[in-house]
Scaffold this active site. Structure first.
Site: not given
Ligand code: TNX
Length: 419
Positions: A229
């Site tokens: 992300e």
């Molecule tokens: C996605 S999955 C994220 C996290 C959040 C989570 C909450 C991923 C690699 N990153 O930063 O905490 O969703 O479900």
């Protein structure tokens, strides 16, 4: 795997490093194993069979795991969990024969491990948490205690320093990493707004120091660098970053692990990619891109093993961006048929995640873990052909006795006929 069905292995099959043979006759147990891990798992099975301190029944079991990586991730960055809490989670993993504890040690909301050469990371970045809740951090001795406690239970700690996004806490502790821009600690739950500077030499001096200290504290062969992300890092910068961060891991003699997004960059041999995003085709494409590069995968599909998702609409805690995840969702899937062209050989293992935006205490975490962690553990341990939901339902119901005795908060999912 909770209580393995007897004789999982044929007569000619090898036990391997984690397999065991267990024979109980008249309350007396005989264990055969090639090594400590197998012996440990035989003991866990014996303990499960003697639930409530009773005499174990006569059984003959020959058993070994399907996947080498059977993990759970705990996010100690959004909310902090102290050493005792983490050790209790380790006990839970051990009881269900999981062998990896992935610690998500840094994020926008907090930095949780003391780094000698960059002390403000923990001193400053350790203070905050989601919602203005108390923060905290592990001293290096604390972290060593966790590593040792886990190792005694055949569990490898995989530390994650999330980069280049999810880095607000670090940028806040050291504004020079953000070209001098000062900012306040972040206590919200948005993602994707922070980024290290992919073109600044200081970024790599910083990460080189951090990864060197983390590697020195971590006997396991893996370092997780996040990579997820990074919405405020351009693709060009992301690729430049990945090219410069990978040698910093390699020079420590460690193998790189990262979330699926890292597969958009050229990866060094031996890298491990963690698949997670079930909300778009992109996740599948990245998983295939990883395999095409020779990387192996850890399967953490959001709609199956994200144990921070609500069970159903009535679950008081948790999120729901990947949907509701009931016990059967966590159980009834095959890692080797989930993504087209990603088969058994490409898969290193399976990992549950527990993100803690909404989880503040160990009780909160346990209510999300149980009973679903048992389902994930069995997906990771037991060959597909030998798994059956009805059979699992009955066996998991019997775990309630263990949880009641140990004061474990668990969710009484309506999918299970609890005693
Ligand atoms: C996605 S999955 C994220 C996290 C959040 C989570 C909450 C991923 C690699 N990153 O930063 O905490 O969703 O479900």
């Amino acid at each position: 795997m909770i209580i393995p069905a007897p004789a999982a292995l044929g007569p000619g099959e090898e036990l391997g490093p984690e397999g065991y043979r267990l024979e109980v006759r008249g309350g007396r147990a005989r264990i055969d194993a090639e090594g400590d891990a197998g012996r440990f798992y035989a003991e866990q099975t014996l303990r499960a069979l003697s639930l409530g301190g009773g005499t174990p029944p006569d059984v003959t079991i020959a058993d070994r795991p399907r996947f080498a990586w059977r993990g759970a991730m705990l996010d100690v960055a959004r909310h902090f969990f102290g050493v005792d809490d983490v050790c209790r989670v380790v006990d839970h993993l051990a009881a269900y024969k999981l062998n990896v504890l992935h610690l998500h040690l840094s994020d926008d909301q907090g930095w949780r491990l003391a780094i000698d050469r960059w002390p403000r990371l923990a001193e400053h970045g350790g203070r905050s948490a989601v919602g203005g809740d108390p923060g905290g951090f592990y001293t290096q001795d604390d972290y060593r205690r966790i590593v040792r406690y886990a190792a005694e239970r055949n569990i490898t700690v995989v530390p994650e320093i999330d980069t280049p996004g999810h880095t607000h806490a670090a940028l806040c502790a050291y504004p020079e990493l953000a070209s001098g821009r000062r900012s306040e600690p972040y206590t919200g739950v948005e993602v994707g707004f922070s980024s290290l500077d992919a073109h600044a030499d200081l970024t790599y001096r910083f990460l080189g120091d951090v990864l060197a200290e983390v590697a020195a504290l971590t006997p396991g062969e893996f370092l997780h660098i996040g990579g997820d992300e990074a919405h405020s890092t351009s693709m060009e910068d992301y690729l430049a970053f990945m090219a410069r961060v990978q040698p910093l891991v390699a020079v420590q003699g460690k193998r790189l692990v990262g979330w699926e997004e890292i597969a958009s960059a050229p990866l060094r041999t031996g890298s491990v990619v963690q698949y997670w995003n079930t909300m778009s085709e992109r996740g599948h494409d990245l998983a295939r891109a990883a395999v095409a590069q020779g990387a192996r995968l850890i399967m953490s599909p959001g709609d199956r093993v994200y144990l921070d998702m609500k069970y159903d609409a009535s679950t008081p805690l948790g999120l729901d961006w990947a949907g509701h995840v009931e016990v059967r969702d966590s159980y009834d899937w095959d890692p080797a048929t989930l993504v087209d062209a990603v088969g058994e050989d490409a898969i290193l293992g399976v990992e549950a995640t527990v993100w803690t935006e909404t989880l503040r205490t160990l009780r909160d975490v346990e209510a999300m873990l149980f009973p679903r962690l048992c389902a994930v553990a069995e997906v990771a341990w037991t060959p597909q052909a030998r798994r059956d939901w009805e059979d699992f339902r009955a066996r998991v119901a019997a775990q309630a006795a263990r949880w009641e005795t140990a004061g474990v908060a668990y969710t009484r999912s309506p999918q299970i006929d609890w005693p």
